[in-house]
Design a protein around this motif. Sequence first.
Motif: not given
Length: 288
Positions: A97-104, A146-154, A172-176, A120-124
């Motif tokens: 979602x907007x502003x909610x991206x994780x690395x893994x 500045x992204x987390x490695x986990x996002x809460x399910x809620x 948003x993904x392209x910028x990151x 994941x709604x989208x990824x690269x």
Amino acid sequence: MWRSGGVGWDGDRPVLRWWGGRTSPLGYGRPLAFRAVGGRACAGARGNPCPVAAAVPGRSTGGLCPACTRLDRAHSVAADTFTDDPRPYRVYLAWFGPGTVKAGITGEHRGSARLLEQGAVAFCWLGRGPLMAARRTEEVLRRALGVPDRVPYERKRLLRPGLPDAGARAAELGELHARALAVGGWSETLEALPFVPYDHGDAFGLAGLPPLDGTVTGLVDGGVVTGRLIAAAGPDLHLSDPAGRHLVLDGRLLGGWGLERGGDDAWSVPIGAVPGEGSGGSEQEGLF
């Protein structure tokens, strides 16, 4: 009695898994009605049945007893107990979602399966290489971006209604991705991959998803779930119940229950309120 193994993905289609390896397809817009019966049993670990046939609490998302949970993680990449896998791994950015991206990271042999499983709604992809190099790169890029490695399910569930279109997600993904390539050092041990956005919005059925009204907190013996499947993402089934409410059933809560076909009985499993924005919530249990 058929016992559920939870919700999974067969390619880009959601399925209901059963003990023994069978699956049942789940179709958007179709009725979904079942009754939980026979108590909830531990599924066992790594292909082995639970040695004590332990019962599992209805609210547990793990679906395993404590002993089988320890065994399941005893040879696990996610738990850092399996570090000599010679196969290549990939580092990715996952957008929820907007502003909610994780690395893994995920095994290259798994393709995009891990991204579907975590919703994941989208990824690269960012890069590919040996396991420990991928692990180090994930940590370096996570801190740099500045992204987390986990996002809460809620939080994932709260973000799904009203998402921006696929173009905005890709932007948003392209910028990151561009910022990640500018971080020095990591490409010396890992092959950097060009930016190609992938989107699961259609596979998840998220277009037009209404605001969330509640979430199932656990199944009970004899409890009935009945409604129409309107979307699915990761382990979550988004349902419209007979009263018109938009409810989410976490498919991990199904594991170990015997399920019988439901009839016209009313919904009778407990429902919790939607947590407020910023609620911590439960995190995903594995990275791979």
